[in-house]
Design an enzyme around this catalytic site. Structure first.
Site, PDB file in Angstrom:
ATOM      1  N   CYS A   1       0.702  -1.374  -0.001  1.00 26.11           N
ATOM      2  CA  CYS A   1       0.023  -0.074   0.073  1.00 26.11           C
ATOM      3  C   CYS A   1       0.954   1.278   0.028  1.00 26.11           C
ATOM      4  CB  CYS A   1      -0.875   0.102   1.445  1.00 26.11           C
ATOM      5  SG  CYS A   1      -2.067  -1.269   1.467  1.00 26.11           S
TER       6      CYS A   1
ATOM      7  N   ARG B   1       5.343  -0.325  -6.354  1.00 24.89           N
ATOM      8  CA  ARG B   1       5.197  -1.270  -5.178  1.00 24.89           C
ATOM      9  C   ARG B   1       4.213  -2.084  -5.138  1.00 24.89           C
ATOM     10  NH1 ARG B   1       7.085   2.333  -0.535  1.00 24.89           N
ATOM     11  NH2 ARG B   1       5.946   1.133   0.732  1.00 24.89           N
TER      12      ARG B   1
ATOM     13  N   TRP C   1      -3.124  -2.798  -1.290  1.00 28.45           N
ATOM     14  CA  TRP C   1      -2.857  -4.379  -1.476  1.00 28.45           C
ATOM     15  C   TRP C   1      -3.478  -4.819  -0.610  1.00 28.45           C
ATOM     16  CZ3 TRP C   1      -0.396  -8.209   0.916  1.00 28.45           C
ATOM     17  CH2 TRP C   1       0.065  -9.252   0.427  1.00 28.45           C
TER      18      TRP C   1
ATOM     19  N   ASN D   1      -2.054   2.074   6.077  1.00 27.95           N
ATOM     20  CA  ASN D   1      -1.086   0.908   5.682  1.00 27.95           C
ATOM     21  C   ASN D   1      -1.061   0.243   6.933  1.00 27.95           C
ATOM     22  OD1 ASN D   1      -0.841   1.933   3.132  1.00 27.95           O
ATOM     23  ND2 ASN D   1       1.328   2.438   3.390  1.00 27.95           N
ATOM     24  N   GLY D   2      -1.049  -1.485   6.704  1.00 27.89           N
ATOM     25  CA  GLY D   2      -0.907  -2.113   7.703  1.00 27.89           C
ATOM     26  C   GLY D   2      -2.075  -3.101   8.074  1.00 27.89           C
TER      27      GLY D   2
ATOM     28  N   GLU E   1      16.931 -18.664  -6.583  1.00 29.07           N
ATOM     29  CA  GLU E   1      16.405 -17.506  -7.060  1.00 29.07           C
ATOM     30  C   GLU E   1      16.138 -17.326  -8.425  1.00 29.07           C
ATOM     31  OE1 GLU E   1      15.841 -14.542  -5.637  1.00 29.07           O
ATOM     32  OE2 GLU E   1      16.164 -13.201  -7.230  1.00 29.07           O
TER      33      GLU E   1
ATOM     34  N   LYS F   1      12.317 -16.042  -9.440  1.00 30.39           N
ATOM     35  CA  LYS F   1      12.035 -14.960 -10.400  1.00 30.39           C
ATOM     36  C   LYS F   1      10.905 -15.456 -11.691  1.00 30.39           C
ATOM     37  CE  LYS F   1      13.365 -12.003  -9.280  1.00 30.39           C
ATOM     38  NZ  LYS F   1      14.102 -11.906  -8.066  1.00 30.39           N
TER      39      LYS F   1
ATOM     40  N   GLU G   1       7.539 -15.557 -10.201  1.00 29.38           N
ATOM     41  CA  GLU G   1       7.161 -14.159  -9.891  1.00 29.38           C
ATOM     42  C   GLU G   1       6.502 -13.368 -11.010  1.00 29.38           C
ATOM     43  OE1 GLU G   1       9.651 -11.750  -6.375  1.00 29.38           O
ATOM     44  OE2 GLU G   1      10.738 -12.558  -8.120  1.00 29.38           O
TER      45      GLU G   1
ATOM     46  N   HIS H   1      15.904 -38.088  -4.032  1.00 28.34           N
ATOM     47  CA  HIS H   1      15.024 -38.117  -2.725  1.00 28.34           C
ATOM     48  C   HIS H   1      13.639 -37.685  -3.093  1.00 28.34           C
ATOM     49  CE1 HIS H   1      18.664 -39.493  -0.626  1.00 28.34           C
ATOM     50  NE2 HIS H   1      19.340 -38.493  -1.185  1.00 28.34           N
TER      51      HIS H   1
ATOM     52  N   LYS I   1       5.992  -4.645  -4.080  1.00 23.16           N
ATOM     53  CA  LYS I   1       7.588  -4.513  -3.721  1.00 23.16           C
ATOM     54  C   LYS I   1       8.089  -4.229  -2.240  1.00 23.16           C
ATOM     55  CE  LYS I   1      11.422  -3.294  -5.668  1.00 23.16           C
ATOM     56  NZ  LYS I   1      12.185  -4.382  -6.129  1.00 23.16           N
TER      57      LYS I   1
HETATM   58  N1  HGA Z   1      -5.486  -3.987   5.908  1.00 20.32           N
HETATM   59  C1  HGA Z   1      -5.643  -2.738   4.882  1.00 20.32           C
HETATM   60  C2  HGA Z   1      -4.416  -2.106   4.624  1.00 20.32           C
HETATM   61  C3  HGA Z   1      -3.563  -3.128   3.694  1.00 20.32           C
HETATM   62  C4  HGA Z   1      -2.014  -2.844   3.581  1.00 20.32           C
HETATM   63  O1  HGA Z   1      -1.390  -2.067   4.410  1.00 20.32           O
HETATM   64  N2  HGA Z   1      -1.385  -3.497   2.285  1.00 20.32           N
HETATM   65  O2  HGA Z   1      -0.133  -2.971   2.250  1.00 20.32           O
HETATM   66  C5  HGA Z   1      -6.614  -3.352   3.826  1.00 20.32           C
HETATM   67  O3  HGA Z   1      -6.574  -4.595   3.665  1.00 20.32           O
HETATM   68  O4  HGA Z   1      -7.138  -2.628   3.240  1.00 20.32           O
END
Ligand code: HGA
Length: 610
Positions: free
Chosen positions: A2, A27, A75, A100-101, A483, A487, A490, A506, A605
């Site tokens: 985010c 990001r 995100w 964010n969080g 790695e 890649k 991803e 194995h 990111k």
């Molecule tokens: N938990 C919040 C924000 C998510 C977040 O910080 N993502 O990097 C949500 O889900 O909207």
């Protein structure tokens, strides 16, 4: 992950907010939104799923009327990717919030707020913040006090920005576990989760510390620490070097960053090797005093950085005369581990904000580590600020979500660490000379490896209809195989697994058939003959192989094996050199598959949530 951008000014700020979000796009995110507050106190909110461009299109050519505003790229962690879940969230058409969080006690708070009559319009954890602030604001005299009362009730991680329709021109922000930086302007001020978002409007930045809150108006910024005391935070002038610029002649940032590696490595080495020794300040002032005591190294990292750490373990134990453990940060932080005597905690992170790695660094301070070192690409990051020592990789802004030049420059830093620790522990002249001459030769060797681009592009179509793949390597090439597999998964979404080649029999040998390409990394090292036996095991079972091999390793292309010759390099730097063709392979396969190379689905990111 985010991104947050906020501004308060005399001018209309919606274009600044959208430009800020665009600069945070790299990001990784799934939806975007903004809310602006006009002088008269009305809030206008626009949110869209998908790209920031969709938000921009929805706003149109005329800037919105507001002069104070907050914006967000989300995100999703809690609640699906929908417009209703996109931020900002608004309570009673008055309190708007971006966050964010993760709020870990959101269920309990949601129930309490619902009991008070609040109606929730999203499935997010974030929405509790705006209703909680709204509720607190009924009894508190102003927004700052209401946010202060609200965050006291939050458990989890947040970087949050709040505005109130009754207080135009004011933003209140709080940081706990998710970075925020204030941008200082003239007659206007800004807030963002990353200074990159604000470089078009200011070069003056103030970083918030853990637990800080800030009260921001057009003409003033007041910061309070976790105890509520008014504090002064330093103002840093950004030299803008972290401004990514554009893609130049390249189609994607990732390709540009792959090609930047020789220069990035030159920058990482610049001034740090003096007469065959590591410069005294390569790991920061006074670093040798700490490094001379080190007997054990504990590396903690995530993803690509973890693979760099795994390579370093081979190097440290074989050359520097210290033992070394490497662990994934999300595991390390939640288990009780033994701390060896005179142990150095090494964290590796491109952004320096990786939530689990940062938490591991903080945890180490409560344990009996001799000290901490972070290997990082962002000088202003939390990890650099909170570590005793640091090695800046100087790779320049890395925009592609899939890490490339950050990885190779981390490996350079780790080789320097081998030399720096080894210098105090009787590293042999042979090893010292191999490291010094290997590092000096490295940029040219990377340039040679980049010349394989056309050959690798030509074989990429062979992967287009594949769903699975296997990467094999031995010794320091085992983490490089990991790695390479990371890649490929991803950015091309092809399932890829990596194995130490000796482990084939194995289990994974059962998977081998003509539909499962096997990628082998085969420099001319002491394990080559062992690796050749593993190659024969795959051949005998009808596997199709792509072997990246030293031209002196004498592999020959045939119906079951395609050999891509990599020019000879010293065994020591081979893990760095062989990374390049694997990066190119994943890039060209992703192009064939038509994926979003720079912002692959579901990934972010700077992983600022745990
Ligand atoms: N938990 C919040 C924000 C998510 C977040 O910080 N993502 O990097 C949500 O889900 O909207």
């Amino acid at each position: 992950m985010c991104g947050i951008v906020g501004a308060t000014s005399e001018r209309r700020i919606s274009e600044i907010l959208v430009e800020g979000l665009k600069r945070l796009e790299y990001r990784g995110y799934d939806s975007a939104g903004l809310a602006v507050l006009s002088e008269s106190g009305s809030i206008e909110c626009v949110r869209r799923t998908g790209k920031v461009q969709a938000l921009k299109d929805a706003i149109g050519d005329t800037p919105l009327a507001g002069t104070t505003g907050i914006a967000h790229t989300r995100w999703a962690t809690h609640g699906g990717v929908t417009e209703a879940n996109a931020h900002p969230h608004i309570s009673e058409n008055c309190i708007a919030v971006v966050h964010n969080g993760i709020i870990e006690n959101h269920e309990k708070l949601r129930a309490q707020l619902q009991a008070l009559g609040y109606v929730f319009n999203s499935d997010t954890d974030t929405e509790v913040i705006c209703h909680l602030v709204h509720h607190q604001r009924k009894t508190e005299s102003d927004l700052f006090k209401a946010v202060q009362a609200a965050v006291r009730q939050l458990e989890g991680a947040y970087g949050t920005v709040v505005m109130d329709c009754r207080e135009p021109g004011r933003l209140v922000v709080a940081r706990s576990g998710s970075p925020l930086v204030i941008g200082l302007g003239i007659g206007e001020n800004f807030i963002a989760s990353d200074q990159l978002a604000l470089l078009p409007v200011t070069r003056q930045f103030m970083y918030l510390e853990e637990g800080d809150m800030a009260d921001i108006t057009r003409t003033s910024v007041k910061v309070y620490d976790r105890s509520g005391a008014l504090v002064q935070r330093d103002v840093h002038e950004s030299d803008g070097q972290y401004d990514a610029g554009g893609k130049g002649q390249y189609r994607h940032f990732m390709l540009k960053e792959i090609h930047e590696q020789p220069t990035a490595v030159r920058n990482a080495l610049e001034g740090r090797l003096v007469h065959g020794q590591v410069a005294d300040d390569a790991f920061g002032p006074g670093s040798m005093d700490l490094l001379k005591d080190i007997e054990h190294v504990q590396i903690v990292a995530c993803g690509t950085s973890y693979h760099a750490g795994m390579v370093a373990r081979y190097w440290l134990e074989s050359m520097a005369g210290v033992s070394c453990n490497v662990e994934i940060a999300s595991e390390f932080r939640y288990r009780k581990s033994h701390v060896h005597r005179n142990s150095l905690l090494v964290t590796i992170s491109q952004s320096g904000e990786t939530a689990d790695t940062l938490a591991a660094l903080r945890l180490s301070k409560e344990l009996s580590y001799r000290g901490s070192l972070t290997i990082c690409n962002v000088a202003t990051s939390s990890m650099v600020r909170e570590s005793d020592l640091n090695y800046m990789t100087r790779a320049g802004a890395e925009i592609g979500v899939a890490s490339t030049k950050a990885f190779t420059t981390q490996l350079v830093g780790l080789l320097m660490l081998v030399l720096a620790i080894g210098q105090h522990r009787g590293i042999s002249d042979k090893c010292r000379n191999a490291i010094v001459s290997g590092l000096q030769a490295l940029p040219a060797k990377l340039e040679e490896a980049l010349l394989l681009s056309d050959e690798i592009e030509a074989l990429a179509p062979e992967f287009a209809d594949k769903f699975h793949s296997l990467f094999l390597g031995r010794g320091t090439q085992y983490p490089i195989a990991m790695e390479g597999a990371l890649k490929l998964k991803e950015i091309s979404y092809i399932h890829a697994e990596a194995y130490a080649a000796g482990e084939l029999k194995h289990g994974p040998l059962a998977l081998i058939d003509a539909d499962m390409p096997v990628i082998v990394v085969a420099p001319n090292d002491e394990l080559l003959e062992k690796l050749k036996s593993n190659v024969e095991e795959v051949r005998a079972r009808g596997g199709i192989m792509y072997v990246f091999a030293d031209k002196d390793a004498h592999f020959k292309s045939d119906t079951s094996m395609r050999v891509i010759n990599v020019s000879h390099c010293d065994e020591l730097i081979a893990p760095i050199v062989y990374t390049i063709p694997l990066q190119l392979l994943s890039y060209f396969v992703a192009i064939i598959k038509g994926t979003d190379v720079d912002q692959p689905r579901n990934l972010a990111k700077s992983v600022t949530v745990e």
